[in-house]
Design a protein around this motif. Structure first.
Motif, PDB file in Angstrom:
ATOM      1  N   ALA A  35       0.828  -1.215   0.000  1.00 48.69           N
ATOM      2  CA  ALA A  35       0.000   0.000   0.000  1.00 48.69           C
ATOM      3  C   ALA A  35       0.861   1.265   0.000  1.00 48.69           C
ATOM      4  CB  ALA A  35      -0.941  -0.006   1.205  1.00 48.69           C
ATOM      5  N   ILE A  36       2.030   1.199   0.632  1.00 46.79           N
ATOM      6  CA  ILE A  36       2.925   2.374   0.657  1.00 46.79           C
ATOM      7  C   ILE A  36       3.365   2.727  -0.774  1.00 46.79           C
ATOM      8  CG2 ILE A  36       5.104   3.323   1.543  1.00 46.79           C
ATOM      9  CD1 ILE A  36       2.998   2.788   3.743  1.00 46.79           C
ATOM     10  N   GLY A  37       3.720   1.698  -1.536  1.00 44.64           N
ATOM     11  CA  GLY A  37       4.143   1.925  -2.926  1.00 44.64           C
ATOM     12  C   GLY A  37       2.981   2.347  -3.806  1.00 44.64           C
TER      13      GLY A  37
ATOM     14  N   VAL B 172      12.899   4.936  -9.755  1.00 46.83           N
ATOM     15  CA  VAL B 172      12.726   4.647  -8.330  1.00 46.83           C
ATOM     16  C   VAL B 172      14.121   4.619  -7.716  1.00 46.83           C
ATOM     17  CG1 VAL B 172      11.815   3.023  -6.623  1.00 46.83           C
ATOM     18  CG2 VAL B 172      10.669   3.272  -8.848  1.00 46.83           C
ATOM     19  N   ILE B 173      14.353   5.498  -6.753  1.00 49.92           N
ATOM     20  CA  ILE B 173      15.664   5.524  -6.076  1.00 49.92           C
ATOM     21  C   ILE B 173      15.511   4.823  -4.725  1.00 49.92           C
ATOM     22  CG2 ILE B 173      17.635   6.936  -5.385  1.00 49.92           C
ATOM     23  CD1 ILE B 173      16.447   9.268  -6.943  1.00 49.92           C
ATOM     24  N   GLY B 174      16.306   3.780  -4.511  1.00 50.63           N
ATOM     25  CA  GLY B 174      16.208   2.990  -3.276  1.00 50.63           C
ATOM     26  C   GLY B 174      15.411   1.730  -3.546  1.00 50.63           C
ATOM     27  N   ALA B 175      16.090   0.582  -3.502  1.00 51.83           N
ATOM     28  CA  ALA B 175      15.434  -0.696  -3.829  1.00 51.83           C
ATOM     29  C   ALA B 175      15.248  -1.562  -2.587  1.00 51.83           C
ATOM     30  CB  ALA B 175      16.245  -1.438  -4.897  1.00 51.83           C
ATOM     31  N   GLY B 176      14.923  -0.907  -1.459  1.00 55.89           N
ATOM     32  CA  GLY B 176      14.507  -1.644  -0.268  1.00 55.89           C
ATOM     33  C   GLY B 176      13.046  -2.047  -0.448  1.00 55.89           C
ATOM     34  N   PRO B 177      12.436  -2.638   0.573  1.00 51.91           N
ATOM     35  CA  PRO B 177      11.033  -3.059   0.451  1.00 51.91           C
ATOM     36  C   PRO B 177      10.094  -1.943  -0.011  1.00 51.91           C
ATOM     37  CG  PRO B 177      11.997  -3.913   2.461  1.00 51.91           C
ATOM     38  CD  PRO B 177      13.033  -3.022   1.857  1.00 51.91           C
ATOM     39  N   ILE B 178      10.332  -0.719   0.440  1.00 46.85           N
ATOM     40  CA  ILE B 178       9.435   0.365   0.033  1.00 46.85           C
ATOM     41  C   ILE B 178       9.639   0.684  -1.447  1.00 46.85           C
ATOM     42  CG2 ILE B 178       8.832   2.803   0.426  1.00 46.85           C
ATOM     43  CD1 ILE B 178       7.854   0.786   2.634  1.00 46.85           C
ATOM     44  N   GLY B 179      10.885   0.773  -1.883  1.00 46.46           N
ATOM     45  CA  GLY B 179      11.161   0.988  -3.304  1.00 46.46           C
ATOM     46  C   GLY B 179      10.575  -0.135  -4.159  1.00 46.46           C
TER      47      GLY B 179
ATOM     48  N   VAL C 187      15.482   1.543 -11.922  1.00 44.80           N
ATOM     49  CA  VAL C 187      15.699   1.522 -10.475  1.00 44.80           C
ATOM     50  C   VAL C 187      17.156   1.845 -10.169  1.00 44.80           C
ATOM     51  CG1 VAL C 187      15.572   0.129  -8.361  1.00 44.80           C
ATOM     52  CG2 VAL C 187      13.858  -0.178 -10.160  1.00 44.80           C
ATOM     53  N   MET C 188      17.354   2.714  -9.184  1.00 48.49           N
ATOM     54  CA  MET C 188      18.703   3.124  -8.784  1.00 48.49           C
ATOM     55  C   MET C 188      18.934   2.785  -7.320  1.00 48.49           C
ATOM     56  SD  MET C 188      20.221   7.015  -8.800  1.00 48.49           S
ATOM     57  CE  MET C 188      19.996   7.298 -10.541  1.00 48.49           C
ATOM     58  N   ASP C 189      20.107   2.306  -7.012  1.00 49.98           N
ATOM     59  CA  ASP C 189      20.481   2.058  -5.614  1.00 49.98           C
ATOM     60  C   ASP C 189      21.991   2.083  -5.548  1.00 49.98           C
ATOM     61  OD1 ASP C 189      20.898   0.659  -2.952  1.00 49.98           O
ATOM     62  OD2 ASP C 189      18.725   0.506  -3.064  1.00 49.98           O
ATOM     63  N   MET C 190      22.539   2.207  -4.334  1.00 45.16           N
ATOM     64  CA  MET C 190      23.992   2.128  -4.229  1.00 45.16           C
ATOM     65  C   MET C 190      24.434   0.732  -3.812  1.00 45.16           C
ATOM     66  SD  MET C 190      24.227   4.862  -1.236  1.00 45.16           S
ATOM     67  CE  MET C 190      24.399   4.368   0.446  1.00 45.16           C
ATOM     68  N   ASN C 191      23.456  -0.159  -3.634  1.00 42.50           N
ATOM     69  CA  ASN C 191      23.741  -1.538  -3.232  1.00 42.50           C
ATOM     70  C   ASN C 191      23.464  -2.458  -4.423  1.00 42.50           C
ATOM     71  OD1 ASN C 191      23.296  -4.183  -2.338  1.00 42.50           O
ATOM     72  ND2 ASN C 191      22.587  -3.510  -0.319  1.00 42.50           N
ATOM     73  N   ASP C 192      24.521  -3.060  -4.936  1.00 40.88           N
ATOM     74  CA  ASP C 192      24.389  -3.860  -6.150  1.00 40.88           C
ATOM     75  C   ASP C 192      23.591  -5.139  -5.918  1.00 40.88           C
ATOM     76  OD1 ASP C 192      24.752  -3.840  -8.824  1.00 40.88           O
ATOM     77  OD2 ASP C 192      26.763  -4.702  -8.793  1.00 40.88           O
ATOM     78  N   GLN C 193      23.667  -5.677  -4.692  1.00 37.94           N
ATOM     79  CA  GLN C 193      22.900  -6.892  -4.368  1.00 37.94           C
ATOM     80  C   GLN C 193      21.396  -6.605  -4.518  1.00 37.94           C
ATOM     81  OE1 GLN C 193      23.495  -8.151  -0.296  1.00 37.94           O
ATOM     82  NE2 GLN C 193      22.131  -9.910  -0.501  1.00 37.94           N
ATOM     83  N   ARG C 194      20.996  -5.431  -4.077  1.00 38.93           N
ATOM     84  CA  ARG C 194      19.574  -5.062  -4.186  1.00 38.93           C
ATOM     85  C   ARG C 194      19.178  -4.849  -5.650  1.00 38.93           C
ATOM     86  NH1 ARG C 194      17.275  -2.300   1.248  1.00 38.93           N
ATOM     87  NH2 ARG C 194      16.805  -4.335   2.107  1.00 38.93           N
ATOM     88  N   LEU C 195      20.079  -4.283  -6.433  1.00 37.87           N
ATOM     89  CA  LEU C 195      19.769  -4.096  -7.861  1.00 37.87           C
ATOM     90  C   LEU C 195      19.679  -5.447  -8.566  1.00 37.87           C
ATOM     91  CD1 LEU C 195      21.916  -0.953  -8.753  1.00 37.87           C
ATOM     92  CD2 LEU C 195      19.453  -1.091  -8.315  1.00 37.87           C
TER      93      LEU C 195
ATOM     94  N   THR D 130      14.664   6.219  -0.456  1.00 41.85           N
ATOM     95  CA  THR D 130      15.909   5.892   0.254  1.00 41.85           C
ATOM     96  C   THR D 130      15.853   6.236   1.740  1.00 41.85           C
ATOM     97  OG1 THR D 130      16.881   8.075  -0.147  1.00 41.85           O
ATOM     98  CG2 THR D 130      17.296   6.366  -1.801  1.00 41.85           C
ATOM     99  N   GLY D 131      15.147   7.298   2.088  1.00 42.82           N
ATOM    100  CA  GLY D 131      15.211   7.798   3.464  1.00 42.82           C
ATOM    101  C   GLY D 131      16.491   8.600   3.699  1.00 42.82           C
ATOM    102  N   SER D 132      17.255   8.840   2.642  1.00 39.87           N
ATOM    103  CA  SER D 132      18.508   9.599   2.767  1.00 39.87           C
ATOM    104  C   SER D 132      18.282  11.040   2.333  1.00 39.87           C
ATOM    105  CB  SER D 132      19.580   8.947   1.885  1.00 39.87           C
ATOM    106  OG  SER D 132      20.519   9.916   1.452  1.00 39.87           O
TER     107      SER D 132
ATOM    108  N   ALA E  39       4.864  14.873  -1.157  1.00 38.54           N
ATOM    109  CA  ALA E  39       5.135  13.883  -0.113  1.00 38.54           C
ATOM    110  C   ALA E  39       4.178  12.713  -0.306  1.00 38.54           C
ATOM    111  CB  ALA E  39       4.919  14.523   1.244  1.00 38.54           C
ATOM    112  N   SER E  40       4.504  11.583   0.291  1.00 34.92           N
ATOM    113  CA  SER E  40       3.596  10.438   0.257  1.00 34.92           C
ATOM    114  C   SER E  40       3.637   9.765   1.617  1.00 34.92           C
ATOM    115  CB  SER E  40       4.024   9.461  -0.840  1.00 34.92           C
ATOM    116  OG  SER E  40       3.159   8.361  -0.883  1.00 34.92           O
ATOM    117  N   ARG E  41       2.507   9.802   2.307  1.00 34.37           N
ATOM    118  CA  ARG E  41       2.457   9.260   3.669  1.00 34.37           C
ATOM    119  C   ARG E  41       1.409   8.152   3.753  1.00 34.37           C
ATOM    120  NH1 ARG E  41       0.887  12.188   9.429  1.00 34.37           N
ATOM    121  NH2 ARG E  41       1.675  10.468  10.663  1.00 34.37           N
ATOM    122  N   ASN E  42       1.791   7.013   4.262  1.00 35.69           N
ATOM    123  CA  ASN E  42       0.858   5.889   4.477  1.00 35.69           C
ATOM    124  C   ASN E  42       0.068   5.578   3.210  1.00 35.69           C
ATOM    125  OD1 ASN E  42       1.745   5.908   7.146  1.00 35.69           O
ATOM    126  ND2 ASN E  42       0.136   7.300   7.794  1.00 35.69           N
TER     127      ASN E  42
END
Ligand SMILES: NC(=O)c1ccc[n+]([C@@H]2O[C@H](COP(=O)([O-])OP(=O)(O)OC[C@H]3O[C@@H](n4cnc5c(N)ncnc54)[C@H](O)[C@@H]3O)[C@@H](O)[C@H]2O)c1
Ligand SMILES: [Zn+2]
Ligand SMILES: [Zn+2]
Length: 342
Positions: free
Chosen positions: A147-149, A166-173, A189-197, A238-240, A284-287
């Motif tokens: 629902a967040i996405g 989409v920047i940040g490939a965690g669960p929310i991304g 999709v962009m991330d700084m963590n290659d495992q996530r990409l 990302t939250g960054s 912004a996007s909340r909940n």
């Protein structure tokens, strides 16, 4: 009955709590079957979540069964399986009156600002329960993350053929990626963590990924992939604050930028050369909103969202406390861990 409490940062404990009472009008008594663990729970555990207070029974991603309902409840009955919309809103404030229940002025998320579902049974407002006759309890517990996405993509509103970054490939991304796909837009999709990409390419069928390694390479790569136009919609998950401050650079002229990730730090960016010149829209996007939950349940029921790549780790109620610290380690590759309340 049993419950798990986050007594203080880094310290879970098993506790006994009183059985919930009989549901009053409008409420339902539910039995919790599955609990999804998310970034909010990890931050709460680490003591890094500003909205979290202690001691707290966590758990806001819930797959439940209705045991009994109070007077006047018609949307669910005993035996129904439901996802829970864990955003408790006042129904009275300016936002609520305008249907923006996701950003109620006195909003409380279950398991964050009030006790959540890491227990056997609880009372919930029946209006927050979203029924499915087909989904498993784990799938129902996953609905909130999705629902967040869903809400973030609704806020960015990409059109078929537009480019979405989409920047940040965690669960929310990843949840953003699911709905970007359904929009018919083209996804990068962009991330700084290659495992996530690698996960995004292999398990989410997104072929265009960009490793954000610092320097100007990422922008150059985005420009190549989009024939110089850049992204019509950028969603920063990302939250960054560094990423969020920089994200305007990736927006096409007349583009939209959605902040779904959350930071406590200031975000800043050049106005005239970027925001103004490109006439960008920043949201912004909340909940999420109730119709997002209904839509997601239908999408999973119709196999238009595949939940299989999502649920990577499991624990039972007794094993959860020992397993939890492992889920914090990136090398375990956790996307979504599910706790079963048996
Ligand atoms: N909008 C909402 O209602 C809502 C709800 C839940 C969570 N969130 C927020 O969403 C954010 C993401 O949550 P998550 O669980 O996916 O987190 P996560 O930490 O698992 O994922 C974040 C990803 O961003 C990447 N990243 C970090 N800095 C980066 C940078 N500068 N450039 C490129 N990639 C970078 C990380 O490598 C990581 O893969 C958090 O801030 C969380 O608080 C928002
Ligand atoms: Zn969550
Ligand atoms: Zn309200």
């Amino acid at each position: 009955m049993k419950a798990i409490q986050l007594e203080k940062p880094r310290s879970f404990r098993r506790i006994e709590i009183a059985e919930p009472t009989v549901p009053v009008p409008g409420d339902a008594l539910v039995r919790i079957h599955s609990i999804g663990i998310c970034g909010t729970d990890y931050s709460g555990y680490l003591g890094k979540m500003p909205f979290f207070s202690y001691p707290r029974i966590p758990g806001h991603e819930l797959g439940i069964e209705v045991l009994a309902v109070g007077e006047g409840v018609t949307n669910v009955k005993a035996g129904d399986r439901c996802a829970v919309e864990p955003y408790i809103n006042c129904q009275n404030c300016y936002s609520c009156r305008r249907g923006r229940t996701n950003c109620c002025e006195t909003h409380k998320t279950l398991g964050v600002m009030c006790d959540g579902g890491m227990c056997e049974r609880m009372i919930l407002p029946a209006r927050k329960l979203h029924i499915s006759r087909k989904l498993t309890f784990e799938q129902l517990a996953l609905v909130e993350t999705l629902a967040i996405g869903c809400h973030a993509i609704n806020r960015g509103n990409p059109q078929p053929g537009e480019n979405v970054l989409v920047i940040g490939a965690g669960p929310i991304g990843l949840s953003v990626v699911e709905f970007a796909k359904l929009s018919g837009a083209r996804i990068i999709v962009m991330d700084m963590n290659d495992q996530r990409l690698a996960f995004v390419r292999e398990r989410m069928s997104v072929s265009d990924t960009i490793l954000a390694a610092g320097g100007g390479e990422a922008l150059k790569r985005l420009s190549e992939l989009t024939e110089g136009q850049l992204a019509d919609v950028v969603v920063d998950a990302t939250g960054s604050n560094h990423s969020m401050s920089h994200a305007l650079n990736y927006c096409a002229f007349a583009g939209r930028l959605v902040y779904v990730g959350i930071t406590q730090e200031p975000v800043s960016f050049p106005h005239a050369p970027l925001m103004h010149r490109r006439e960008l829209t920043l949201v912004a996007s909340r909940n999420a909103l109730a119709p997002d939950f209904t839509r997601i349940i239908k999408l999973i029921e119709d196999s238009r969202i595949d939940t299989r790549p999502w649920i990577t780790h499991h624990a039972d109620f007794n094993g959860m406390i020992d397993e939890f610290p492992n889920w914090l380690k990136p090398e375990t590759g956790v996307i979504k861990a599910m706790v079963a309340v048996e």
